[in-house]
Design a protein around this motif. Structure first.
Motif, PDB file in Angstrom:
ATOM      1  N   ARG A 131      -3.692   8.169   4.791  1.00 42.59           N
ATOM      2  CA  ARG A 131      -3.827   8.445   3.355  1.00 42.59           C
ATOM      3  C   ARG A 131      -5.170   7.986   2.800  1.00 42.59           C
ATOM      4  O   ARG A 131      -5.748   8.663   1.924  1.00 42.59           O
ATOM      5  CB  ARG A 131      -2.685   7.762   2.592  1.00 42.59           C
ATOM      6  CG  ARG A 131      -2.615   8.144   1.123  1.00 42.59           C
ATOM      7  CD  ARG A 131      -1.435   7.463   0.457  1.00 42.59           C
ATOM      8  NE  ARG A 131      -1.317   7.790  -0.949  1.00 42.59           N
ATOM      9  CZ  ARG A 131      -0.559   8.750  -1.451  1.00 42.59           C
ATOM     10  NH1 ARG A 131       0.173   9.500  -0.653  1.00 42.59           N
ATOM     11  NH2 ARG A 131      -0.524   8.971  -2.762  1.00 42.59           N
ATOM     12  N   TYR A 132      -5.684   6.835   3.290  1.00 42.31           N
ATOM     13  CA  TYR A 132      -6.890   6.248   2.701  1.00 42.31           C
ATOM     14  C   TYR A 132      -8.079   6.191   3.656  1.00 42.31           C
ATOM     15  O   TYR A 132      -9.166   5.767   3.270  1.00 42.31           O
ATOM     16  CB  TYR A 132      -6.584   4.838   2.184  1.00 42.31           C
ATOM     17  CG  TYR A 132      -5.409   4.777   1.250  1.00 42.31           C
ATOM     18  CD1 TYR A 132      -5.421   5.461   0.034  1.00 42.31           C
ATOM     19  CD2 TYR A 132      -4.266   4.032   1.570  1.00 42.31           C
ATOM     20  CE1 TYR A 132      -4.337   5.402  -0.836  1.00 42.31           C
ATOM     21  CE2 TYR A 132      -3.183   3.969   0.700  1.00 42.31           C
ATOM     22  CZ  TYR A 132      -3.223   4.658  -0.490  1.00 42.31           C
ATOM     23  OH  TYR A 132      -2.146   4.611  -1.345  1.00 42.31           O
ATOM     24  N   TYR A 149      -8.593  -1.343   2.749  1.00 46.76           N
ATOM     25  CA  TYR A 149      -8.070  -0.742   1.522  1.00 46.76           C
ATOM     26  C   TYR A 149      -7.943  -1.807   0.430  1.00 46.76           C
ATOM     27  O   TYR A 149      -8.396  -1.610  -0.710  1.00 46.76           O
ATOM     28  CB  TYR A 149      -6.720  -0.102   1.819  1.00 46.76           C
ATOM     29  CG  TYR A 149      -6.001   0.439   0.610  1.00 46.76           C
ATOM     30  CD1 TYR A 149      -6.498   1.534  -0.088  1.00 46.76           C
ATOM     31  CD2 TYR A 149      -4.809  -0.147   0.175  1.00 46.76           C
ATOM     32  CE1 TYR A 149      -5.831   2.044  -1.200  1.00 46.76           C
ATOM     33  CE2 TYR A 149      -4.133   0.354  -0.923  1.00 46.76           C
ATOM     34  CZ  TYR A 149      -4.650   1.441  -1.617  1.00 46.76           C
ATOM     35  OH  TYR A 149      -3.980   1.928  -2.717  1.00 46.76           O
ATOM     36  N   CYS A 182      -2.010   3.870   5.969  1.00 46.52           N
ATOM     37  CA  CYS A 182      -3.304   3.643   5.318  1.00 46.52           C
ATOM     38  C   CYS A 182      -4.412   4.476   5.962  1.00 46.52           C
ATOM     39  O   CYS A 182      -5.278   5.019   5.264  1.00 46.52           O
ATOM     40  CB  CYS A 182      -3.665   2.158   5.355  1.00 46.52           C
ATOM     41  SG  CYS A 182      -2.699   1.149   4.220  1.00 46.52           S
ATOM     42  N   PRO A 229       0.794  -1.233   0.000  1.00 48.33           N
ATOM     43  CA  PRO A 229       0.000   0.000   0.000  1.00 48.33           C
ATOM     44  C   PRO A 229       0.823   1.278   0.000  1.00 48.33           C
ATOM     45  O   PRO A 229       0.350   2.311  -0.488  1.00 48.33           O
ATOM     46  CB  PRO A 229      -0.810  -0.116   1.293  1.00 48.33           C
ATOM     47  CG  PRO A 229      -0.898  -1.567   1.566  1.00 48.33           C
ATOM     48  CD  PRO A 229       0.416  -2.122   1.095  1.00 48.33           C
ATOM     49  N   THR A 253       0.116   2.694  -6.305  1.00 43.58           N
ATOM     50  CA  THR A 253      -1.116   3.469  -6.349  1.00 43.58           C
ATOM     51  C   THR A 253      -2.344   2.567  -6.394  1.00 43.58           C
ATOM     52  O   THR A 253      -2.261   1.402  -6.804  1.00 43.58           O
ATOM     53  CB  THR A 253      -1.151   4.370  -7.597  1.00 43.58           C
ATOM     54  OG1 THR A 253      -1.122   3.528  -8.775  1.00 43.58           O
ATOM     55  CG2 THR A 253       0.021   5.332  -7.620  1.00 43.58           C
ATOM     56  N   ALA A 254      -3.478   3.133  -5.986  1.00 48.58           N
ATOM     57  CA  ALA A 254      -4.734   2.388  -6.049  1.00 48.58           C
ATOM     58  C   ALA A 254      -5.064   2.005  -7.489  1.00 48.58           C
ATOM     59  O   ALA A 254      -5.587   0.907  -7.754  1.00 48.58           O
ATOM     60  CB  ALA A 254      -5.862   3.218  -5.447  1.00 48.58           C
TER      61      ALA A 254
END
Length: 452
Positions: free
Chosen positions: A245-246, A253, A242, A206, A210-211
């Motif tokens: 950022r997410y 995630y 995580c 992660p 990138t996603a």
């Protein structure tokens, strides 16, 4: 086609009934096992007969997580956490090329074979510009050693300038990653029965991917019928990353990106809540447990017993040799047992549970329980013959306890697809002294390139 008859040994089959035979036999014809049972077995004409008295026969071990190139960068950042360790090692790894990878993979795979491994994965995610064909280099090494190989085409596209951990010079463009991954599959992947080479798709983690790449990689893999692999929940730093950022946990995630299911396995999976353990089990996702590496960098102890109780296939991995200098799969069997008991008591894991993780569970992680992981007629002839009648083991009442809890015993014979790879603790066809010198030279070159 060569044939072998191994007889007189204690045979641990790992079959459906977990049968064991004291003084049993295993018969191999070509690349297949044709007979397993108590006492003397059939002797095909021309077969090589191996006297297994004083020995233990197990299925070959399956290594479910490794970074082979790191064999040439051992002994660095020995007192660092994961993020500190990565920060120190990334500049060194930026110098790897085909020669370095081939040399390191030859050493790491040879040592894995010496410790009972017949099938190994590799998670290669560092592709420096101008480094050459690194995947081909390690595939050539695996063929030379003779082990069954599942290399994972890894990747990183989230560099430091975009908020990731790796320096920008070791990340790739997303489109380039996907094109290279597709090319690797077209060139190398062999889905046929008894295959010695299969490819998986494996964005790194992660904090380095990138996603968008995670989603695209999953789509690519599933469109080709491949397995997916990544690091997950290895450290609390990753958890913090995580959440910041997410705004979710690492598992949340991953699942949001389509990264759970029977075709996915996570490396490490240490920092999991009860709900996360349950969810991994519900989705059929697998885990590669790497106890020695996790301890080496102080990441924690994975909840292997809890994961197994939740129905999760949990295999073993040595992880990268730069975070586990021993590189021994047999050592992981022992450490998996001891760490589970240190965390959950003496009933948390039995010696046979630990051996199962290295064999049948490892095969399940890779989707190959129909071919490897147990000793049964019709399966691939991947097996290890361990000598346990010497001073270090002779009076240990249980042969499996001798292997798992005792000192590493001599490996008399390792067969992969019915072919001998190790005899009397020596990897056939490999000059181990020359390989050690070559690895040392590569190590020094990489440090020089990094200005060390």
């Amino acid at each position: 086609m060569s044939s072998y008859v191994l007889e007189g040994a204690h045979v641990v089959t790992m079959d459906g009934g977990r049968a064991e035979y004291a003084g049993g036999h295993v018969v191999v014809e070509g690349d297949r096992i044709t007979a397993v049972g108590p006492g003397a077995g059939p002797r095909p004409e021309g077969a090589t007969v191996v006297d297994g008295r004083g020995c233990l026969i197990t299925p070959g071990f399956v290594n479910t997580h490794q970074h082979l190139y790191q064999w040439a960068t051992r002994g660095l950042a020995v007192d660092e956490t994961l993020f500190g360790w990565l920060t120190e090692l990334y500049p060194v790894w930026a110098g790897i090329d085909e020669h370095a990878v081939h040399t390191a993979a030859s050493g790491a795979l040879s040592w894995l074979a010496r410790t009972g491994c017949t099938t190994s994965t590799d998670h290669h995610y560092v592709f420096p510009r101008g480094g050459g064909d690194l995947l081909a280099a390690e595939i050539d090494a695996a063929r030379a050693v003779g082990v069954r190989f599942h290399p994972c085409r890894g990747s990183m596209d989230l560099g430091r300038s975009a908020g990731g951990l790796p320096p920008d010079e070791v990340v790739e463009d997303r489109d380039a990653v996907l094109a290279a991954s597709a090319e690797a599959v077209d060139r190398w992947h062999d889905p046929s029965p008894g295959s010695m080479l299969r490819i998986a798709i494996a964005p790194c983690s992660p904090f380095s991917v990138t996603a968008e790449l995670m989603r695209d990689a999953a789509e690519l893999a599933r469109g080709r019928g491949l397995r997916l692999h990544t690091h997950l929940a290895e450290t609390l730093d990753e958890e913090d990353f995580c959440r910041e950022r997410y705004e979710c946990t690492p598992l949340e995630y991953a699942e949001n990106l389509g990264w759970t299911g029977p075709d996915v396995w996570f490396a490490h999976a240490i920092h999991l809540s009860d709900a996360a353990v349950k969810r991994i089990g519900e989705t059929g996702t697998s885990v590669a447990h790497c106890p020695s590496s996790n301890a080496r960098i102080g990441a924690g102890i994975a909840r292997s017993a809890d994961l197994r109780a939740a129905g999760v296939p949990v295999g073993l991995g040595v992880d990268g040799a730069a975070s586990n200098e021993a590189g021994s799969l047999l050592e992981e069997v022992r450490h998996a047992l001891l760490f589970a008991r240190a965390k959950g008591g003496p009933q948390a894991l039995t010696v046979r549970d630990a051996l199962e993780m290295a064999t049948l569970d490892g095969a399940a992680v890779l989707g190959r329980t129909d071919e490897i992981g147990s000793l049964e007629p019709g399966k691939q002839a991947d097996l290890a013959l361990w000598r346990i009648d010497g001073m270090a083991h002779a009076d240990i009442a249980d042969p499996v306890a001798a292997l798992v809890l005792g000192s590493p015993p001599p490996l008399d014979l390792l067969l992969v697809a019915g072919r001998p790879v190790v005899e009397r603790d020596h990897v056939l066809g490999m000059d181990e002294d020359a390989l050690a010198r070559a690895t040392t030279a590569v190590h020094r070159t990489l440090l020089r390139k990094a200005g060390r």
